[in-house]
Design a protein around this motif. Structure first.
Motif, PDB file in Angstrom:
ATOM      1  N   ILE A 187       0.881  -1.295   0.063  1.00 30.82           N
ATOM      2  CA  ILE A 187       0.130  -0.037   0.007  1.00 30.82           C
ATOM      3  C   ILE A 187       0.943   1.383   0.018  1.00 30.82           C
ATOM      4  CG2 ILE A 187      -1.654   1.349   1.266  1.00 30.82           C
ATOM      5  CD1 ILE A 187      -2.739  -1.582   2.210  1.00 30.82           C
ATOM      6  N   TYR A 219      -7.233  -3.486  -6.361  1.00 29.21           N
ATOM      7  CA  TYR A 219      -6.585  -3.267  -5.037  1.00 29.21           C
ATOM      8  C   TYR A 219      -5.762  -2.209  -5.020  1.00 29.21           C
ATOM      9  CZ  TYR A 219      -8.852  -7.521  -3.207  1.00 29.21           C
ATOM     10  OH  TYR A 219      -9.629  -8.248  -2.265  1.00 29.21           O
ATOM     11  N   ASP A 275      -7.808   1.059  -5.644  1.00 27.71           N
ATOM     12  CA  ASP A 275      -8.441   1.621  -4.053  1.00 27.71           C
ATOM     13  C   ASP A 275      -7.788   0.720  -3.124  1.00 27.71           C
ATOM     14  OD1 ASP A 275      -9.853   2.184  -2.165  1.00 27.71           O
ATOM     15  OD2 ASP A 275     -11.743   1.117  -2.843  1.00 27.71           O
ATOM     16  N   THR A 276      -6.719   1.091  -2.385  1.00 26.39           N
ATOM     17  CA  THR A 276      -6.119   0.314  -1.503  1.00 26.39           C
ATOM     18  C   THR A 276      -6.831   0.084  -0.161  1.00 26.39           C
ATOM     19  OG1 THR A 276      -4.969   2.371  -0.544  1.00 26.39           O
ATOM     20  CG2 THR A 276      -3.755   1.127  -2.328  1.00 26.39           C
ATOM     21  N   ALA A 277      -7.838   0.671  -0.122  1.00 27.60           N
ATOM     22  CA  ALA A 277      -8.664   0.487   1.200  1.00 27.60           C
ATOM     23  C   ALA A 277      -9.399  -1.004   1.071  1.00 27.60           C
ATOM     24  CB  ALA A 277     -10.014   1.364   1.103  1.00 27.60           C
ATOM     25  N   LYS A 278      -9.373  -1.498  -0.321  1.00 28.22           N
ATOM     26  CA  LYS A 278      -9.875  -3.012  -0.455  1.00 28.22           C
ATOM     27  C   LYS A 278      -8.963  -4.116   0.018  1.00 28.22           C
ATOM     28  CE  LYS A 278     -12.096  -4.517  -4.145  1.00 28.22           C
ATOM     29  NZ  LYS A 278     -12.322  -5.141  -5.402  1.00 28.22           N
ATOM     30  N   LYS A 282      -8.067  -6.025   6.119  1.00 30.10           N
ATOM     31  CA  LYS A 282      -7.241  -5.511   7.276  1.00 30.10           C
ATOM     32  C   LYS A 282      -6.760  -6.410   8.049  1.00 30.10           C
ATOM     33  CE  LYS A 282      -8.356  -0.761   6.426  1.00 30.10           C
ATOM     34  NZ  LYS A 282      -8.955  -1.145   5.083  1.00 30.10           N
TER      35      LYS A 282
END
Ligand code: URA
Length: 419
Positions: free
Chosen positions: A254, A322, A325-328, A331
């Motif tokens: 990321i 991904y 949109d690195t939020a994908k 976590k």
């Protein structure tokens, strides 16, 4: 000739002949020598060392344990890059798309995490679908098609190094000049580039803890390169605190993506510019190092390096949503902020300690068959030189295990030296 004689010779600090070294490498690659015997020999090399001739013979034997790639179809100056390893070192993921975007072909074979340091292959595999296990034909086709391919060490390229690398990791025999020089150079010779830039990291988070050792390692690799007809340029870069902010596989990917979108932590930017400008020079695309740095920054600003990353990931089966949109990225189960009770300046964040902590959380391997957890690690919030006030966040811990999370929080408070 038998392996017991070879082990006892090195155990007794004697010189191994070329034939003995070749015998060990060939038989170990074939599986005729057991891991425990190879471990004994590697440990004896670690303790008693090797002279220049032995190191060169070991390198060439490992390089020739598999195929030697011919990349001459891509031109006269094929440039490769390698790092001696570090913590938070995501430079390849950033730099190689930049180099490819500048029209210089990139055929890069990377390694997995080793000791307390991370590995590019483990990091790239955190992108869902991205295939690092690509055979040589596809590797070449990918470079022809999009100008870049980053893969893991295929079974056919320096397979002896692949086995010895994993073995060293599991028997605590990593930080050693003959073993590092031969490991890196065997892969580089086998993977076909004739110009090689090596990032020789120095400091608390590197295998070389001081400049003298880093210099010795550099000279060793340059010497091996000369003998093998390869031009090697070593660039020493500092590795006392982790590079950038993120340590841990997907966390580093990321950060690398954000870098290519223009968010460039200062220390990471310096290393990318230093190595990249030397790669461009070796590729014969610009002698002036400062001008090369400008070209690199332009390639980031105009989005071409980011586009190249997307092309490469897509071409190797990765899910580019991904990257966009690195939020994908999934976590970790727990994310906690570590709060300080101190006020002052951050004087030290020992990168090796951070690397070990990331491994403990699951980002690296203790045993060679261990599976890694891609979403665990540490995100620094404060770096060396930053001022901190009581109640500031020093770092974030990403963990999937509650007990490990609690231990890691405590450890971070010990690792940060604030005065
Ligand atoms: N990188 C390698 O490829 N090998 C080593 O031994 C250390 C870093």
């Amino acid at each position: 000739m038998n392996i017991l004689e070879i082990i006892s010779k090195k155990r007794d600090a004697k010189e191994l002949s070329k034939q003995e070294i070749e015998f060990f490498i060939q038989e170990y690659t074939k599986g005729e020598i057991h891991d425990y015997q190879a471990a004994a020999l590697v440990m004896a090399i670690y303790i008693n060392g090797m002279n220049d001739r032995e190191i060169t013979d070991l390198t060439l034997a490992m390089a020739h344990s598999g195929e030697i790639l011919d990349l001459s179809r891509f031109g006269k100056n094929i440039v490769d890059k390698h790092s001696t390893g570090g913590v938070g070192d995501k430079v390849s993921i950033i730099l190689l798309p930049i180099i490819a975007a500048l029209g210089i072909p990139v055929a890069k074979m990377s390694g997995r995490g080793l000791g307390f340091t991370g590995g590019t292959v483990d990091k790239m595999e955190s992108i869902p679908g991205y295939r690092t296990n690509v055979d040589i034909d596809e590797f070449i086709k990918n470079v022809e098609k999009v100008g870049i391919s980053m893969i893991g060490q295929t079974m056919n390229l320096a397979p002896a190094d692949k086995k010895i690398y994993a073995l060293r990791d599991s028997i605590s025999c990593v930080e050693n000049i003959p073993l590092i020089a031969s490991s890196i150079m065997s892969k580089k010779i086998a993977s076909g580039a004739n110009k090689i830039v090596i990032d020789v990291t120095v400091g608390k988070g590197a295998f070389m803890k001081n400049k003298e050792d880093a210099q010795k390692l550099s000279e060793q690799m340059v010497k091996i390169g000369k003998l093998a007809g390869r031009e090697v340029r070593c660039v020493m870069t500092p590795m006392d605190e982790p590079l950038g902010y993120a340590v841990g596989n997907s966390l580093e990917v990321i950060e690398a993506i954000n870098f290519l979108k223009g968010d460039m932590p200062k220390d990471l930017k310096e290393v990318v510019l230093e190595l990249g400008s030397n790669m461009i020079a070796l590729a014969g695309k610009g002698k002036n190092i400062e001008e090369n740095k400008v070209k690199i920054l332009e390639t980031i600003e105009n989005g071409k390096a980011y586009d190249k990353l997307i092309q490469m990931v897509k071409n190797q089966g990765g899910d580019i949503s991904y990257i966009k949109d690195t939020a994908k990225f999934k976590k970790s189960k727990y994310i906690s902020a570590v709060v300080t009770e101190k006020t002052g300046i951050v004087k030290e964040i020992n990168a090796e300690e951070i690397g070990k902590l990331a491994c403990y959380l699951g980002a690296g391997r203790i045993n060679k068959e261990d599976k890694i957890e891609e979403n665990v690690g540490i995100i620094l919030n404060k770096k060396v030189g930053d001022r901190v006030e009581k109640q500031d966040f020093l770092a974030y811990i990403c963990a999937n295990n509650k007990a490990k999370l609690v231990q890691a929080e405590q450890k971070i408070l010990e690792i940060y030296k604030i005065m």
